[in-house]
Design an enzyme around this catalytic site. Structure first.
Site, PDB file in Angstrom:
ATOM      1  N   ASP A 349       0.843  -1.189   0.000  1.00  0.00           N
ATOM      2  CA  ASP A 349       0.000   0.000   0.000  1.00  0.00           C
ATOM      3  C   ASP A 349       0.886   1.250   0.000  1.00  0.00           C
ATOM      4  O   ASP A 349       1.872   1.321   0.736  1.00  0.00           O
ATOM      5  CB  ASP A 349      -0.894  -0.027   1.249  1.00  0.00           C
ATOM      6  CG  ASP A 349      -1.746   1.211   1.376  1.00  0.00           C
ATOM      7  OD1 ASP A 349      -2.643   1.411   0.537  1.00  0.00           O
ATOM      8  OD2 ASP A 349      -1.515   1.996   2.328  1.00  0.00           O
ATOM      9  N   GLU A 385       1.868  -0.252  -5.001  1.00  0.00           N
ATOM     10  CA  GLU A 385       0.937   0.811  -5.369  1.00  0.00           C
ATOM     11  C   GLU A 385       1.813   2.047  -5.584  1.00  0.00           C
ATOM     12  O   GLU A 385       2.350   2.600  -4.616  1.00  0.00           O
ATOM     13  CB  GLU A 385      -0.071   1.043  -4.246  1.00  0.00           C
ATOM     14  CG  GLU A 385      -1.146   2.050  -4.603  1.00  0.00           C
ATOM     15  CD  GLU A 385      -2.134   2.254  -3.474  1.00  0.00           C
ATOM     16  OE1 GLU A 385      -3.338   2.373  -3.758  1.00  0.00           O
ATOM     17  OE2 GLU A 385      -1.720   2.303  -2.302  1.00  0.00           O
TER      18      GLU A 385
END
Length: 701
Positions: A349, A385
């Site tokens: 993330d 990401e």
């Protein structure tokens, strides 16, 4: 333990955390700026502190001590002494019980209270004040563990990247409404191993289950005050302990058994992990672990005013991943999940934050080098990401070899094209062919592009064709949260409708988008439930909806529409597996010919002509043919043509040589009618995608 010594033995600085060796427990914790660290032991209920013992040794900034005769199951925490000088970045407060960053199991839950803060929350000096109240009653306690699980007969699937199909799901939401599972197991790790869940994924054809965060996380205070919950879990409290609420029983082996059974079914398990920030928030947040252990080392602080956290993540704080010990914590955590739980890969993330230095993002940052050279982690699937909210916070395509990346340009271009936006043809071609313009560098491959239409963050696929405005009223933020530009289209009515024409168009667009996704070069990712029509009622930011809004409604699979969409999606995945050219392991540029005068990739318009520069730039061009060719092992040449019509009218496509016969493998407008043979022309319905195969008997000598 019945007997507690007056002091700890010296112990060892390695490994970090609490380690049971059969004779006692070694405790080791890093802090570069502490003056003294005390180990606090608690009774089995976690309510009574029964001992407070200083760690007697400090080696290379690791404080350590050994407790003889202690066993697994012991509850503990730390109190760390040092300067409370926020202006210098130090926030030590021994009145606050701190969770071991390496805690592998938690006892009790966090109970929000002002006492959790290192300063008087309502004091006049704000975070410059000093709070003397004991936070232990409101804190969860760490538990000493002794892991033992027989992985000797486990066989990791080790699916090649080019053959990978990812299925993103929420560990709880996937099975909370699964009636086939025992009630006490629904929404838990135990249900991930339920035969119906595994059978569903096998029939769909996915190769990797990507779970949203399962590291122990906190329930945000502001959400609890609104009667909501942190459902997604992007607010980590412990990087080594699984989220306690996801267990049906009292053993962590429940998760290990689930992974073991998924492996036996040929399915890998990837974890979505959040190492960019912690649950402690900004400098005004609570003191739960890292902040009280060594705030100035663990967090990035403003260089000219270290009282304040540097907020590249939008969550209040950012881990300082340029520091060796912070890098070590992340690598140790990843290695623990890979070895103790059999995890096959990780999706990072806000992965850009992990590569931030004092000079911005660096693809050669220390953590990336550590992961790539690690004999365990370097062999796993690593997905980034590639953005955060800081300066220079968008780095799609700039991660080092070994990483795949979420390709939001693929998502947005596919949405725009099928919505009917003008001028999308050229960009779509780049995305269909693996986004070589972004990823073809440093010997990277098409699989580095993780292609997706939807993810947990945003609309479901059903909502993408049903809503043009977000409908997040249930979040309690006056519908102001979530993306306000979703590149969606409702095709005539906002939300559900009984209009058969609108519903037919929505279904056709959904199938066309799925066909596009699974026929593109790159790594496709599906979101759980999209394959049978899951909806969130137009909510595009369901992070706080731990209820039927987010949970998968498995009953949709019993309906005619849901079953048909599932069967269609499964056929697409099967076609991808059956035809190697759909998952070519290298980039194609139309420069190589496998035979019959066809190149490895070619682009045509609906007239069967190569596109000119004017055609590519024609804003009204909504028809496109991508033809790829490959030499099969038996010497034959196979070509697959993807025909796309995003316009509002049918289009008759003339197919370029070689001539017929050809076989329609799938037509999104006629999902039940395939395969069948055609000639040199084929009519494609509006908002539809078609995949056509031609097979040459033998190549020229």
């Amino acid at each position: 333990m019945t007997f507690l010594p007056d002091r700890l033995e010296g112990g060892s600085p390695y490994p970090l955390g609490a380690s049971f060796d059969g004779l006692g427990v070694n405790f080791a914790i890093f802090s570069a700026n502490a003056d003294r660290i005390e180990l606090c032991l608690f009774d089995p209920s976690g309510r009574k502190e029964i001992a407070r013992l200083p760690l007697p040794e400090c080696t290379d900034e690791v404080w350590h001590g050994y407790l003889p005769d202690a066993r697994a199951g012991l509850l503990y925490g730390y109190r760390v002494h040092g300067p409370y000088a926020p202006e210098q970045g130090h926030r030590f407060n021994p009145n606050k019980l701190l969770l071991d960053p390496y805690a592998r199991r938690l006892s009790g839950s966090l109970r929000w209270n002002d006492v959790l803060h290192g300063y008087p929350v309502r004091g006049k000096r704000a975070d410059l004040g000093f709070d003397k109240r004991d936070s232990a009653p409101a804190m969860p306690k760490a538990v000493v563990t002794h892991d033992s699980f027989d992985w000797s007969r486990d066989v990791r699937p080790n699916i090649p990247w080019s053959e990978t199909v990812i299925y993103e799901a929420h560990a709880k939401g996937l099975t909370k409404l699964l009636e086939a599972a025992p009630p006490q197991e629904r929404g838990t790790f135990a249900a991930l191993a339920h035969p119906k869940v595994i059978d569903h994924m096998k029939r769909l054809g996915i190769t990797a289950l990507e779970l949203m965060p399962i590291h122990a996380f906190t329930q945000d205070r502001f959400l609890q005050e609104r009667g909501l919950r942190n459902y997604w879990g992007y607010n980590t409290l412990s990087f080594f302990a699984p989220e306690p609420s996801y267990f049906a029983g009292d053993t962590h082996d429940e998760l290990r058994v689930a992974v073991r059974r998924l492996h036996a079914a040929g399915i890998e398990v990837i974890l979505d992990v959040v190492y960019n920030h912690s649950c402690e928030g900004s400098e005004l947040g609570p003191t739960l672990s890292w902040r009280g252990i060594d705030n100035a080392t663990y967090y990035r602080l403003l260089p000219d005013n270290p009282r304040y956290c540097l907020n590249d993540t939008g969550t209040g704080n950012t881990f300082k991943l340029t520091h060796a010990r912070v890098i070590q914590m992340v690598a140790d955590s990843l290695r623990y999940w890979a070895t103790s739980f059999g995890i096959d890969g990780f999706r990072f993330d806000l992965g850009l934050t992990l590569g931030r230095t004092d000079h911005g993002f660096d693809p050669n940052a220390g953590l990336f080098d550590v992961l790539r050279q690690d004999p365990i982690l370097g062999r796993l699937k690593l997905i980034a990401e590639p953005w955060d909210v800081g300066m220079g916070g968008y780095q799609l395509g700039n991660f080092p070899p070994g990483f795949a990346e979420w390709n939001d340009k693929y998502r947005d271009t596919a949405r725009r094209f099928w919505r009917g936006d003008p001028g999308q043809r050229a960009d779509l071609a780049a995305r269909l062919s693996g986004s070589g313009d972004l990823f073809d560098r440093r010997a990277r491959r098409p699989w580095a592009s993780v292609n997706f239409l939807t993810s947990h963050d945003g609309y479901t696929l059903a909502d993408l064709v049903s809503y043009e405005e977000r409908h997040n009223e249930a979040n309690g933020e006056e519908n102001r949260d979530g993306h306000d530009n979703n590149l969606s289209r409702n095709w005539g009515t906002e939300g559900p409708t009984e209009d058969p024409a609108i519903n037919e168009t929505r279904g056709r667009v959904r199938r066309a988008m799925l066909t596009t996704l699974l026929a593109s070069l790159g790594t496709p990712m599906l979101v759980a439930g999209d394959e049978f029509g899951r909806t969130q009622g137009g909510n595009n930011n369901a992070y706080c909806q731990d209820n039927e809004i987010s949970w998968l409604d498995w009953s949709l699979l019993d309906g005619e529409e849901g079953k048909a969409l599932f069967d269609f999606t499964a056929r697409l995945v099967a076609l991808r597996k059956a035809h190697p050219v759909l998952r070519a392991p290298t980039f194609l540029y139309g420069q190589d010919s496998p035979g019959f005068g066809v190149n490895d990739i070619e682009w045509w318009d609906e007239r069967g002509r190569p596109l000119s520069e004017d055609d590519w730039n024609n804003p009204e061009g909504r028809a496109l043919v991508m033809r790829r060719a490959v030499l099969l092992e038996d010497g034959r040449v196979e070509t697959l043509s993807l025909l796309l019509n995003a316009g509002d009218d049918p289009v008759d496509f003339t197919l370029p040589a070689p001539s017929a016969p050809r076989e329609v493998l799938i037509d999104s407008a006629q999902p039940e009618r395939a395969p069948f043979t055609i000639g040199d022309e084929y009519g494609v319905q509006p908002h539809s995608a078609v995949l056509i195969c031609w097979l040459g008997e033998k190549t020229e000598a």
